[in-house]
Design a protein around this motif. Structure first.
Motif, short mmCIF file in Angstrom:
data_model
loop_
_atom_site.label_atom_id
_atom_site.label_comp_id
_atom_site.label_asym_id
_atom_site.label_seq_id
_atom_site.Cartn_x
_atom_site.Cartn_y
_atom_site.Cartn_z
N SER A 20 0.84 -1.19 0.00
CA SER A 20 0.00 0.00 0.00
C SER A 20 0.88 1.25 0.00
CB SER A 20 -0.90 0.01 1.25
OG SER A 20 -0.10 0.25 2.41
N LYS A 21 0.25 2.38 -0.25
CA LYS A 21 0.99 3.65 -0.23
C LYS A 21 1.63 3.87 1.15
CE LYS A 21 0.55 8.57 -1.09
NZ LYS A 21 -0.32 9.66 -1.53
N GLU A 22 0.90 3.55 2.19
CA GLU A 22 1.42 3.72 3.55
C GLU A 22 2.61 2.80 3.80
OE1 GLU A 22 -1.86 3.18 2.82
OE2 GLU A 22 -2.59 5.20 3.21
N GLN A 23 2.51 1.56 3.32
CA GLN A 23 3.64 0.64 3.47
C GLN A 23 4.85 1.12 2.67
OE1 GLN A 23 1.44 -2.91 2.31
NE2 GLN A 23 1.86 -3.78 4.34
N LEU A 24 4.61 1.63 1.49
CA LEU A 24 5.72 2.15 0.68
C LEU A 24 6.40 3.32 1.41
CD1 LEU A 24 4.14 2.03 -2.87
CD2 LEU A 24 5.98 0.57 -1.99
N ASN A 25 5.61 4.15 2.06
CA ASN A 25 6.18 5.26 2.83
C ASN A 25 7.01 4.73 4.00
OD1 ASN A 25 5.17 7.31 1.20
ND2 ASN A 25 3.29 7.48 2.38
N ARG A 26 6.53 3.68 4.67
CA ARG A 26 7.29 3.11 5.78
C ARG A 26 8.56 2.44 5.28
NH1 ARG A 26 1.98 2.35 7.60
NH2 ARG A 26 1.79 0.22 6.82
N TYR A 27 8.49 1.80 4.13
CA TYR A 27 9.69 1.18 3.53
C TYR A 27 10.70 2.27 3.17
CZ TYR A 27 12.67 -1.59 0.49
OH TYR A 27 13.76 -2.21 -0.08
N ASP A 28 10.23 3.34 2.56
CA ASP A 28 11.11 4.45 2.19
C ASP A 28 11.80 5.01 3.43
OD1 ASP A 28 12.02 6.50 0.13
OD2 ASP A 28 11.03 7.79 1.61
N ARG A 29 11.04 5.20 4.47
CA ARG A 29 11.62 5.71 5.72
C ARG A 29 12.65 4.75 6.27
NH1 ARG A 29 9.32 5.81 11.44
NH2 ARG A 29 10.68 7.32 12.44
N LEU A 30 12.35 3.45 6.25
CA LEU A 30 13.26 2.44 6.76
C LEU A 30 14.60 2.46 6.02
CD1 LEU A 30 13.96 -0.08 8.47
CD2 LEU A 30 12.89 -1.43 6.63
N ILE A 31 14.55 2.54 4.71
CA ILE A 31 15.81 2.45 3.96
C ILE A 31 16.55 3.78 3.88
CG2 ILE A 31 15.04 0.45 2.64
CD1 ILE A 31 14.63 2.31 0.24
N ASN A 32 15.91 4.87 4.27
CA ASN A 32 16.57 6.17 4.14
C ASN A 32 16.92 6.87 5.46
OD1 ASN A 32 16.80 6.67 1.25
ND2 ASN A 32 14.59 6.42 1.29
N GLU A 33 16.25 6.56 6.54
CA GLU A 33 16.49 7.30 7.78
C GLU A 33 17.62 6.76 8.65
OE1 GLU A 33 13.19 8.51 10.15
OE2 GLU A 33 12.13 9.31 8.42
N PRO A 34 17.73 5.47 8.88
CA PRO A 34 18.84 5.04 9.73
C PRO A 34 20.19 5.45 9.11
CG PRO A 34 17.28 3.27 9.46
CD PRO A 34 16.89 4.35 8.49
N SER A 35 21.08 5.94 9.95
CA SER A 35 22.36 6.43 9.44
C SER A 35 23.37 5.31 9.23
CB SER A 35 22.94 7.48 10.37
OG SER A 35 23.13 6.92 11.66
N ASN A 36 23.07 4.13 9.72
CA ASN A 36 24.00 3.02 9.62
C ASN A 36 23.31 1.84 8.93
OD1 ASN A 36 25.74 0.87 10.05
ND2 ASN A 36 26.21 1.43 12.16
N ASP A 37 23.80 1.47 7.75
CA ASP A 37 23.22 0.34 7.01
C ASP A 37 23.24 -0.95 7.81
OD1 ASP A 37 22.56 1.84 4.82
OD2 ASP A 37 24.23 1.13 3.58
N TRP A 38 24.24 -1.09 8.66
CA TRP A 38 24.32 -2.32 9.45
C TRP A 38 23.11 -2.45 10.37
CZ3 TRP A 38 26.94 -6.47 8.45
CH2 TRP A 38 28.11 -6.39 7.72
N ASP A 39 22.58 -1.34 10.84
CA ASP A 39 21.40 -1.41 11.71
C ASP A 39 20.26 -2.12 11.00
OD1 ASP A 39 22.61 -0.13 13.85
OD2 ASP A 39 21.88 1.85 13.26
N ILE A 40 19.98 -1.74 9.78
CA ILE A 40 18.89 -2.37 9.02
C ILE A 40 19.14 -3.87 8.89
CG2 ILE A 40 17.67 -2.45 6.80
CD1 ILE A 40 18.47 0.52 6.45
N TYR A 41 20.36 -4.23 8.56
CA TYR A 41 20.70 -5.65 8.41
C TYR A 41 20.50 -6.40 9.74
CZ TYR A 41 23.27 -9.87 7.32
OH TYR A 41 23.62 -11.17 7.13
N TYR A 42 21.00 -5.82 10.83
CA TYR A 42 20.85 -6.48 12.13
C TYR A 42 19.38 -6.61 12.53
CZ TYR A 42 25.90 -5.93 12.85
OH TYR A 42 27.26 -6.00 12.74
N TRP A 43 18.58 -5.59 12.26
CA TRP A 43 17.15 -5.66 12.58
C TRP A 43 16.47 -6.72 11.73
CZ3 TRP A 43 16.52 0.28 11.71
CH2 TRP A 43 17.20 0.98 12.70
N ALA A 44 16.78 -6.74 10.43
CA ALA A 44 16.14 -7.70 9.52
C ALA A 44 16.50 -9.14 9.85
CB ALA A 44 16.52 -7.38 8.07
N THR A 45 17.72 -9.35 10.32
CA THR A 45 18.15 -10.71 10.64
C THR A 45 17.94 -11.03 12.12
OG1 THR A 45 20.43 -9.95 11.02
CG2 THR A 45 19.86 -10.75 8.79
#
Length: 88
Positions: A20-45
Motif C-alpha cells: 500500500s501507499k502507507e507501506q511504501l512510505n514506511r519502507y522508504d523511511r526504513l531504507i533512508n532514515e537510519p544512518s548506519n546500514d548495518w542497523d537495518i541488516y541487524y534488525w532484519a536478521t
C-alpha cells in the motif's frame, strides 16, 4: 553494503508492487532514515532488536523475507527488468 543491497533489492522485487501507499512510505523511511546500514541488516536478521519507530508491518515483512524459508539462492541483486513487468 552488499548484504543490504542484495536483501533489500530482492525484497523490493518481491513486495513493492503489492504494498500500500502507507507501506511504501514506511519502507522508504526504513531504507533512508537510519544512518548506519548495518542497523537495518541487524534488525532484519534479528541480530539486534528493532527500535519502535521502525518496528512496523514492513519490518515484519522484511524479517520474514530474510529468513529465506524456501532456501532460495540469493547471491546477487535482481536485474532491473522486473521494474517494467506487470505486477503479479
Amino acid at each position: 553494503m552488499l548484504e543490504n543491497c542484495i536483501l533489500l533489492s530482492l525484497f523490493a522485487k518481491e513486495n513493492l508492487a503489492r504494498m500500500s501507499k502507507e507501506q511504501l512510505n514506511r519502507y522508504d523511511r526504513l531504507i533512508n532514515e537510519p544512518s548506519n546500514d548495518w542497523d537495518i541488516y541487524y534488525w532484519a536478521t534479528e541480530a539486534k532488536p528493532t527500535p519502535s519507530e521502525f518496528d512496523t508491518d514492513v519490518m515484519a515483512m522484511l524479517r520474514e523475507f530474510a529468513k529465506n524459508r524456501n532456501r532460495e539462492q540469493r547471491l546477487r541483486q535482481p536485474d532491473l527488468e522486473y521494474l517494467f513487468e506487470p505486477p503479479r
